[in-house]
Write an enzyme that holds these catalytic residues in place. Sequence first.
Site, PDB file in Angstrom:
ATOM      1  N   LYS A   1       0.841  -1.208   0.000  1.00 23.63           N
ATOM      2  CA  LYS A   1       0.000   0.000   0.000  1.00 23.63           C
ATOM      3  C   LYS A   1       0.872   1.252   0.000  1.00 23.63           C
ATOM      4  O   LYS A   1       0.635   2.186  -0.771  1.00 23.63           O
ATOM      5  CB  LYS A   1      -0.880   0.015   1.242  1.00 23.63           C
ATOM      6  CG  LYS A   1      -1.549   1.354   1.537  1.00 23.63           C
ATOM      7  CD  LYS A   1      -2.427   1.331   2.771  1.00 23.63           C
ATOM      8  CE  LYS A   1      -1.712   1.604   4.043  1.00 23.63           C
ATOM      9  NZ  LYS A   1      -1.404   3.016   4.336  1.00 23.63           N
ATOM     10  N   ASN A   2       1.919   1.252   0.832  1.00 21.27           N
ATOM     11  CA  ASN A   2       2.712   2.474   1.003  1.00 21.27           C
ATOM     12  C   ASN A   2       3.739   2.705  -0.090  1.00 21.27           C
ATOM     13  O   ASN A   2       4.375   3.755  -0.122  1.00 21.27           O
ATOM     14  CB  ASN A   2       3.345   2.489   2.395  1.00 21.27           C
ATOM     15  CG  ASN A   2       2.283   2.692   3.474  1.00 21.27           C
ATOM     16  OD1 ASN A   2       1.134   3.006   3.162  1.00 21.27           O
ATOM     17  ND2 ASN A   2       2.655   2.492   4.723  1.00 21.27           N
TER      18      ASN A   2
ATOM     19  N   CYS B   1      -4.136  12.580  13.077  1.00 22.81           N
ATOM     20  CA  CYS B   1      -4.932  11.344  13.180  1.00 22.81           C
ATOM     21  C   CYS B   1      -4.622  10.741  14.544  1.00 22.81           C
ATOM     22  O   CYS B   1      -3.863  11.284  15.332  1.00 22.81           O
ATOM     23  CB  CYS B   1      -4.578  10.402  12.042  1.00 22.81           C
ATOM     24  SG  CYS B   1      -2.913   9.798  12.153  1.00 22.81           S
TER      25      CYS B   1
ATOM     26  N   ARG C   1       1.058  14.603  13.062  1.00 25.22           N
ATOM     27  CA  ARG C   1       1.403  14.423  11.644  1.00 25.22           C
ATOM     28  C   ARG C   1       1.724  15.758  10.946  1.00 25.22           C
ATOM     29  O   ARG C   1       1.010  16.215  10.056  1.00 25.22           O
ATOM     30  CB  ARG C   1       0.287  13.689  10.894  1.00 25.22           C
ATOM     31  CG  ARG C   1      -0.266  12.451  11.547  1.00 25.22           C
ATOM     32  CD  ARG C   1       0.689  11.279  11.655  1.00 25.22           C
ATOM     33  NE  ARG C   1       1.137  10.716  10.405  1.00 25.22           N
ATOM     34  CZ  ARG C   1       0.523   9.714   9.767  1.00 25.22           C
ATOM     35  NH1 ARG C   1      -0.574   9.204  10.255  1.00 25.22           N
ATOM     36  NH2 ARG C   1       0.991   9.257   8.632  1.00 25.22           N
TER      37      ARG C   1
ATOM     38  N   ASP D   1       4.761   0.764  12.062  1.00 28.37           N
ATOM     39  CA  ASP D   1       3.488   0.191  11.576  1.00 28.37           C
ATOM     40  C   ASP D   1       3.284  -1.237  12.032  1.00 28.37           C
ATOM     41  O   ASP D   1       2.234  -1.830  11.767  1.00 28.37           O
ATOM     42  CB  ASP D   1       3.433   0.251  10.042  1.00 28.37           C
ATOM     43  CG  ASP D   1       3.257   1.679   9.561  1.00 28.37           C
ATOM     44  OD1 ASP D   1       3.404   1.909   8.345  1.00 28.37           O
ATOM     45  OD2 ASP D   1       3.001   2.567  10.393  1.00 28.37           O
TER      46      ASP D   1
ATOM     47  N   ARG E   1      -8.712  -0.253   4.800  1.00 30.44           N
ATOM     48  CA  ARG E   1      -7.813   0.740   4.196  1.00 30.44           C
ATOM     49  C   ARG E   1      -6.494   0.089   3.805  1.00 30.44           C
ATOM     50  O   ARG E   1      -5.846   0.515   2.864  1.00 30.44           O
ATOM     51  CB  ARG E   1      -7.520   1.863   5.201  1.00 30.44           C
ATOM     52  CG  ARG E   1      -8.705   2.691   5.566  1.00 30.44           C
ATOM     53  CD  ARG E   1      -8.313   3.924   6.314  1.00 30.44           C
ATOM     54  NE  ARG E   1      -7.214   4.609   5.611  1.00 30.44           N
ATOM     55  CZ  ARG E   1      -6.602   5.695   6.087  1.00 30.44           C
ATOM     56  NH1 ARG E   1      -6.950   6.188   7.250  1.00 30.44           N
ATOM     57  NH2 ARG E   1      -5.638   6.273   5.409  1.00 30.44           N
TER      58      ARG E   1
END
Length: 421
Positions: free
Chosen positions: A22-23, A116, A121, A307, A399
């Site tokens: 995803k990243n 978030c 952030r 993560d 997500r």
Amino acid sequence: MDKLIIEGGKPLKGEVKISGSKNAALPIMAATLLTDEPCVIRNVPRLRDTMTMGKLLISLGKDVDFNNNTAVIKPKGKLGHVAEYEIVATMRGSFCVLGPLLSKLRKAKVSLPGGCVIGIRPVDLHLKGLSALGAKIDIANGFVNARVRQLKGNNIYLGGVSGSSVLATANVMMAATLAKGVTIIESAACEPEIADLAKFLVAMGAKIKGIGSPHLKITGVAKLKGTNYRIIPDRIESGTYMIMAAATRSTITLRQGSFNHLIALVDKLSEVGTKVYQEKGLIKIQPKKIIKPVSMTTHPYPGFPTDLQAQFMALMTLANGVSLIIDKVYPDRFIHISELNRMGAHIRREGLSAIVEGVRNLYGAPVMASDLRASAALIIAGLAAKGRTEIHRIYHLERGYENLDEKLCALGASVWREKTS
Ligand code: EPZ
């Protein structure tokens, strides 16, 4: 809204195929803004976030066609320069369209991403880097407005209070590919996803040296062309399943997974007593019954990834002793503590640390997903717990984890969805 029901306490078995990263997909999709030619991107995971990026590119004037895990992105009309709040607010990764838009159109208006649950952030490093390339930047009404006659190469130090920044490196590197002259980025992020973005840009004709290192040298070119590219496997999804296997004492195999990008996790898991090794291109996970307590601190790559911090904490709740977890990247990324404690874990905060006293068992409970990786921690806890866990607000999981239910059921887990009333 759906909730995910897990009947825990069963070991898993079999093989799971890991999806594309995803990243890596998000900045690579954004990088297609740098060319007027079609790009074919393979191994793109079908996720809320990649769909959101697709929507954003369409709003900017691209044609985006997903066919299974291949995205074909090509120009449709005049490129717009405004990334709307509605889309950017749903996914902060959208902020990485700023660099390519500024570089291609010499102007960009991108909504400031909100904070978030994992932290405030900030985007100061993004703006520092783009200003160093000559951009005039002002912030008004929640938007970053950037404009420039011609970006010029420069020497830029991108280290921040918590070390390097992944998406700031992405934004500045993408902008520098079409700048006049040479840009040196010191303290660039070394995450594999940034190296993958750099390789995609080189495939488009960009000139980038030092890929994967903290010292990037980008020599600007006049134009970038379309290309056909396959994205790397998702190392965070791979790591999530490795930790899941350790917590449920299950022997499982990962296909198309990430091993060399997860050495910090593999090293920690070996201390825990879980052996992770490669065999004939597959990744095998062989845990022991006893989960040893192992303290861990997250760092930018190649350190232990933030993560995977929540997922590792879920594992440590079942260790036969006390472990200490610190997140140096997002010091407050501990929202999962309260939900894990509701399942019988014994975790407490002391300053920057989370102190985890292992327990013999976790017990199923109704819990609330809050952010992508905290939700993954609840899945791991639910699979290891005795009894039934109900995870609400599972859109957070969608997500970042492709076909999660199917993958878990294929591993023999008792998992299904129910509509919430
Ligand atoms: C990327 O976010 C990832 N997202 C995050 O993954 C990941 O947690 C993070 O990198 C760290 O590895 C994507 O790639 C889409 P950062 P990013 O800028 O780039 C500070 C997930 O679950 N900082 O590397 O936004 C910041 O506060 C997501 O997939 C500044 O100080 O993160 C943090 O402490 C969650 N100024 C540290 O740097 C800035 O201008 C690392 O943040 C930018 C960041």
